[in-house]
Scaffold this motif. Structure first.
Motif, PDB file in Angstrom:
ATOM      1  N   SER A  29       0.837  -1.206   0.000  1.00 39.55           N
ATOM      2  CA  SER A  29       0.000   0.000   0.000  1.00 39.55           C
ATOM      3  C   SER A  29       0.871   1.254   0.000  1.00 39.55           C
ATOM      4  O   SER A  29       0.548   2.232  -0.679  1.00 39.55           O
ATOM      5  CB  SER A  29      -0.966  -0.002   1.182  1.00 39.55           C
ATOM      6  OG  SER A  29      -0.285   0.087   2.412  1.00 39.55           O
ATOM      7  N   LYS A  30       1.970   1.228   0.714  1.00 41.39           N
ATOM      8  CA  LYS A  30       2.893   2.377   0.711  1.00 41.39           C
ATOM      9  C   LYS A  30       3.476   2.575  -0.678  1.00 41.39           C
ATOM     10  O   LYS A  30       3.558   3.705  -1.173  1.00 41.39           O
ATOM     11  CB  LYS A  30       4.003   2.169   1.733  1.00 41.39           C
ATOM     12  CG  LYS A  30       3.559   2.367   3.157  1.00 41.39           C
ATOM     13  CD  LYS A  30       4.697   2.143   4.126  1.00 41.39           C
ATOM     14  CE  LYS A  30       4.201   2.249   5.566  1.00 41.39           C
ATOM     15  NZ  LYS A  30       5.267   1.936   6.524  1.00 41.39           N
ATOM     16  N   GLY A  33       0.946   4.040  -2.942  1.00 38.17           N
ATOM     17  CA  GLY A  33       0.474   5.365  -2.562  1.00 38.17           C
ATOM     18  C   GLY A  33      -0.987   5.392  -2.164  1.00 38.17           C
ATOM     19  O   GLY A  33      -1.680   6.395  -2.372  1.00 38.17           O
ATOM     20  N   VAL A  34      -1.462   4.287  -1.592  1.00 35.83           N
ATOM     21  CA  VAL A  34      -2.847   4.204  -1.106  1.00 35.83           C
ATOM     22  C   VAL A  34      -2.826   3.748   0.342  1.00 35.83           C
ATOM     23  O   VAL A  34      -1.814   3.247   0.837  1.00 35.83           O
ATOM     24  CB  VAL A  34      -3.709   3.235  -1.963  1.00 35.83           C
ATOM     25  CG1 VAL A  34      -3.795   3.714  -3.399  1.00 35.83           C
ATOM     26  CG2 VAL A  34      -3.186   1.812  -1.898  1.00 35.83           C
ATOM     27  N   SER A  35      -3.952   3.871   1.002  1.00 34.14           N
ATOM     28  CA  SER A  35      -4.013   3.416   2.388  1.00 34.14           C
ATOM     29  C   SER A  35      -4.045   1.889   2.448  1.00 34.14           C
ATOM     30  O   SER A  35      -4.427   1.219   1.489  1.00 34.14           O
ATOM     31  CB  SER A  35      -5.251   3.990   3.085  1.00 34.14           C
ATOM     32  OG  SER A  35      -6.429   3.366   2.600  1.00 34.14           O
ATOM     33  N   ARG A  56      -2.014   2.811 -10.999  1.00 33.70           N
ATOM     34  CA  ARG A  56      -1.046   2.574  -9.921  1.00 33.70           C
ATOM     35  C   ARG A  56      -0.447   1.173 -10.035  1.00 33.70           C
ATOM     36  O   ARG A  56       0.771   0.991  -9.914  1.00 33.70           O
ATOM     37  CB  ARG A  56      -1.704   2.752  -8.553  1.00 33.70           C
ATOM     38  CG  ARG A  56      -2.069   4.183  -8.234  1.00 33.70           C
ATOM     39  CD  ARG A  56      -2.846   4.268  -6.916  1.00 33.70           C
ATOM     40  NE  ARG A  56      -3.303   5.610  -6.652  1.00 33.70           N
ATOM     41  CZ  ARG A  56      -2.575   6.557  -6.048  1.00 33.70           C
ATOM     42  NH1 ARG A  56      -1.355   6.281  -5.631  1.00 33.70           N
ATOM     43  NH2 ARG A  56      -3.088   7.755  -5.847  1.00 33.70           N
TER      44      ARG A  56
END
Length: 95
Positions: A29-30, A33-35, A56
């Motif tokens: 997720s990092k 670039g998402v939670s 992404r």
């Protein structure tokens, strides 16, 4: 032609992208670039692949965004087709 009961794209991400790289949901997720919550929902089939998520994924895993969207479309369409007989639609024909 529709694939018979296609897997949710989240299953594909987990099995073919995260597992081979030994990535945790937090690490992935990092990188995306998402939670963690957002990625977890996709991986567990509670959320679909949006166009932005497809981009992404294509950047992160060197794939095409179109392939991710196509997988989501196939999954959604197959499940919708399972309820075709429940739809109350009349055929429209020219006179």
């Amino acid at each position: 032609m529709l694939m018979h009961n296609p897997p949710h794209p989240g299953e594909i991400i987990k099995e073919f992208c995260l597992d081979p790289l030994n990535l945790s949901v937090t690490e992935a997720s990092k990188a995306l670039g998402v939670s963690r919550k957002t990625l977890s929902a996709v991986l567990n089939g509670r959320a679909g692949i949006s166009p932005e998520m497809a981009i992404r994924l294509s950047i992160a895993f060197n794939t095409s965004s179109e392939s991710w969207l196509m997988q989501q479309t196939q999954y959604d369409l197959w499940h919708a087709e399972q309820h075709r007989n429940e739809l109350h639609v009349k055929k429209l024909v020219a006179a």
